[in-house]
Design an enzyme around this catalytic site. Structure first.
Site, PDB file in Angstrom:
ATOM      1  N   HIS A  97       0.812  -1.224   0.000  1.00  0.00           N
ATOM      2  CA  HIS A  97       0.000   0.000   0.000  1.00  0.00           C
ATOM      3  C   HIS A  97       0.845   1.273   0.000  1.00  0.00           C
ATOM      4  O   HIS A  97       0.304   2.356  -0.124  1.00  0.00           O
ATOM      5  CB  HIS A  97      -0.927   0.010   1.221  1.00  0.00           C
TER       6      HIS A  97
ATOM      7  N   ASP B 245       3.868   9.500  -1.655  1.00  0.00           N
ATOM      8  CA  ASP B 245       2.690   8.824  -1.109  1.00  0.00           C
ATOM      9  C   ASP B 245       2.350   7.629  -1.985  1.00  0.00           C
ATOM     10  O   ASP B 245       2.451   7.725  -3.215  1.00  0.00           O
ATOM     11  CB  ASP B 245       1.495   9.793  -1.108  1.00  0.00           C
TER      12      ASP B 245
HETATM   13  P1  ADP Z   1      -2.578   7.300   4.408  1.00  0.00           P
HETATM   14  O1  ADP Z   1      -3.055   5.914   4.093  1.00  0.00           O
HETATM   15  O2  ADP Z   1      -1.100   7.507   4.252  1.00  0.00           O
HETATM   16  O3  ADP Z   1      -3.047   7.831   5.721  1.00  0.00           O
HETATM   17  P2  ADP Z   1      -4.516   8.163   2.376  1.00  0.00           P
HETATM   18  O4  ADP Z   1      -4.827   9.554   1.888  1.00  0.00           O
HETATM   19  O5  ADP Z   1      -4.339   7.171   1.308  1.00  0.00           O
HETATM   20  O6  ADP Z   1      -3.243   8.284   3.316  1.00  0.00           O
HETATM   21  O7  ADP Z   1      -5.708   7.638   3.291  1.00  0.00           O
HETATM   22  C1  ADP Z   1      -6.081   8.316   4.412  1.00  0.00           C
HETATM   23  C2  ADP Z   1      -7.499   7.922   4.847  1.00  0.00           C
HETATM   24  O8  ADP Z   1      -7.648   8.344   6.188  1.00  0.00           O
HETATM   25  C3  ADP Z   1      -8.572   8.613   4.028  1.00  0.00           C
HETATM   26  O9  ADP Z   1      -9.690   7.765   3.912  1.00  0.00           O
HETATM   27  C4  ADP Z   1      -8.908   9.841   4.858  1.00  0.00           C
HETATM   28  O10 ADP Z   1     -10.248  10.257   4.748  1.00  0.00           O
HETATM   29  C5  ADP Z   1      -8.596   9.391   6.273  1.00  0.00           C
HETATM   30  N1  ADP Z   1      -7.989  10.508   7.011  1.00  0.00           N
HETATM   31  C6  ADP Z   1      -6.852  11.149   6.731  1.00  0.00           C
HETATM   32  N2  ADP Z   1      -6.623  12.139   7.605  1.00  0.00           N
HETATM   33  C7  ADP Z   1      -7.648  12.141   8.456  1.00  0.00           C
HETATM   34  C8  ADP Z   1      -7.999  12.958   9.573  1.00  0.00           C
HETATM   35  N3  ADP Z   1      -7.241  13.975   9.960  1.00  0.00           N
HETATM   36  N4  ADP Z   1      -9.126  12.652  10.227  1.00  0.00           N
HETATM   37  C9  ADP Z   1      -9.889  11.623   9.801  1.00  0.00           C
HETATM   38  N5  ADP Z   1      -9.623  10.825   8.766  1.00  0.00           N
HETATM   39  C10 ADP Z   1      -8.519  11.084   8.098  1.00  0.00           C
END
Ligand code: ADP
Length: 471
Positions: free
Chosen positions: A157, A365
């Site tokens: 991932h 990312d």
């Molecule tokens: P990562 O897997 O590195 O955290 P992604 O953007 O692929 O990054 O996925 C992040 C997920 O977590 C998304 O579904 C997003 O909505 C959720 N997310 C990210 N930041 C927050 C936050 N501050 N509060 C709640 N949910 C979050």
């Protein structure tokens, strides 16, 4: 039909509203076809010896959740240590932050061995096994040592860096052997795939067999990119929830005279948050029309607070937001709203819908699902603009976003200005193209493609290319 066994470090109950992407994607398949989901229980048990953990099994509708506790030492070495302080930074191209402590590596192997032993006792001969992410790279090799001959696939991932970075990881030869215990290795992007193929060819002398198949260590694997998507319907459903609508209405009223920019991330050094804040500072400095107007809401949810690098970045962001607000803020306008908390996904949907511009500007990312969530809930008649880092995996698919190099703070500010001034017709056109792609390449398409590969179905495109190449 074969039973599906999903293995991931954390397992989730797909019935819970907080379930998140992976849980929704695999949960749906497991719920309809039955199967097994195996992983860490999330519990750390102080009195346990390293390499030991109790197995819990729970029936959830048609499938079984099987979880194992970790001893304190295993948790600290396998999870906090090797996974999050060695592999995470190295795979995000940050060798400078990586800590390759030997004891952590031992813990990583020990927990994978223990997981394999617990899982093997639950397996049936015709199961297909889908292993997720960097915590579990050695799992297939451990299962093979126990005599498991089932088809096993692995999906990464996070990004897969170029070979010279991988080669800096102590013991990388072992890493390669571990990959070859799988039948399918999936990564997020074409670029990650190119890195992987170069790595296995150069370091393991892997022999291309045509299409996406490679042979080394007397085993054959299929390597392919499977860009992960979101569950568009599920997220749009969240956007219609009471909390989303309330958030939308409150923000709309409060920021009626302002133009909102949003950033939503876990507070991680891969996300480029200080660079983003500096770009926003440049925007206010170089384009004064944005003063008293542009407002950046940055939600940065806490993660891995006990790792040093995360503490540093938190302090840096607090300093930058304080400085920007101090220099530019007015009694009735605060340029940066920095919120160091996790928000419910429902409220995020309301926030995205209010934004004129989303800033998704990671330094590196795997994919970045926030970019896709933002696109999914825009009003097609009056959509916001996505400013996306060219170093996010999503940039390979989302070409109609405004792509930026997040290290180049001044140009990023220029692009943000362009996003804020973009005419409606162009916004609509770009959004329509992005939405179409987010919809088509959603999480269900991703899951189907991976499972087809894992079940040994051929990749028609790759085979055709191979045939042409060999002709
Ligand atoms: P990562 O897997 O590195 O955290 P992604 O953007 O692929 O990054 O996925 C992040 C997920 O977590 C998304 O579904 C997003 O909505 C959720 N997310 C990210 N930041 C927050 C936050 N501050 N509060 C709640 N949910 C979050």
């Amino acid at each position: 039909m074969s039973r599906l066994v999903v293995v991931s470090n954390r397992v989730g109950d797909p019935r819970k509203p907080s379930a998140g992407g992976l849980a929704v994607a695999v949960g749906e398949t497991l719920a309809s076809a039955g199967g097994l989901w195996f992983g860490w229980s999330g519990q750390v048990v102080d009195e346990r010896a390293p390499g030991e953990g109790e197995l819990h099994q729970q029936r959830v509708g048609r499938f079984t959740l099987a979880t194992v506790d970790l001893s304190r030492q295993d948790h600290d070495s396998y999870y906090l240590g090797y996974s999050n302080q060695a592999l995470w930074p190295a795979f995000h191209y940050r060798l400078d932050l990586a800590d390759f402590e030997r004891a952590h590596f031992e813990g990583y192997k020990r927990v994978n061995r223990m997981f394999a032993a617990k899982l093997a006792s639950l397996l049936r001969p015709d199961d297909v096994i889908w292993v997720h992410d960097y915590h579990l790279i050695p799992l297939a090799a451990e299962l093979r040592m126990l005599g498991c001959t089932q088809r096993i696939g692995f999906f990464l991932h996070i990004p897969l860096p170029p070979p010279p970075i991988l080669a800096a990881i102590p013991g990388h030869e072992g890493l390669m052997r571990w990959f070859f215990a799988y039948d399918v290795v999936g990564v997020q992007t074409q670029m990650d795939l190119e890195h992987f193929v170069r790595f296995i060819k150069d370091e393991a002398r892997a022999r291309p067999l045509g299409g996406d198949r490679y042979q080394a260590y007397e085993r054959t694997l299929c390597a392919r990119s499977f860009p992960i998507g979101i569950d568009v319907e599920e997220f749009q459903h969240l956007a219609r929830s009471r909390e989303a609508l309330e958030t939308y209405a409150t923000l709309k009223e409060e920021y009626a005279k302002r133009r909102l920019l949003v950033g939503v991330d876990r507070l991680d050094y891969s996300k480029g948050l200080p660079q983003r804040f500096r770009a926003f500072r440049e925007l206010l400095a170089n384009y004064p029309e944005n003063r008293m107007s542009a407002t950046l809401i940055q939600i940065a949810s806490p993660t891995r607070e006990n790792v040093h690098a995360y503490e540093d970045i938190r302090h840096e962001l607090e300093g930058l937001s304080g400085e920007i607000n101090g220099n530019y803020g007015e009694l009735d306008w605060m340029p940066v709203r920095y919120i160091h908390r996790t928000w419910a996904r429902r409220r995020l949907a309301g926030l995205y819908r209010n934004a004129r511009v989303a800033l998704v500007t990671p330094l590196r990312d795997g994919m970045n699902l926030v970019a896709k969530e933002f696109i999914a809930v825009q009003d097609a008649e009056d959509p916001g603009v996505l400013v996306l880092s060219r170093f996010a995996g999503a940039a390979e698919q989302l070409r109609e976003a405004l792509l930026v190099n997040p290290y180049d703070v001044e140009t990023t500010a220029q692009v943000i200005q362009r996003a804020l001034r973009m005419p409606l017709a162009e916004r609509r056109e770009r959004h329509a193209a992005l939405y179409e792609r987010v919809r088509r390449e959603d999480v269900h398409a991703w899951r189907r493609a991976f499972l087809a590969a894992l079940n040994g179905e051929q990749n028609a495109d790759a085979d055709q290319e191979a045939a042409v190449g060999h002709a």
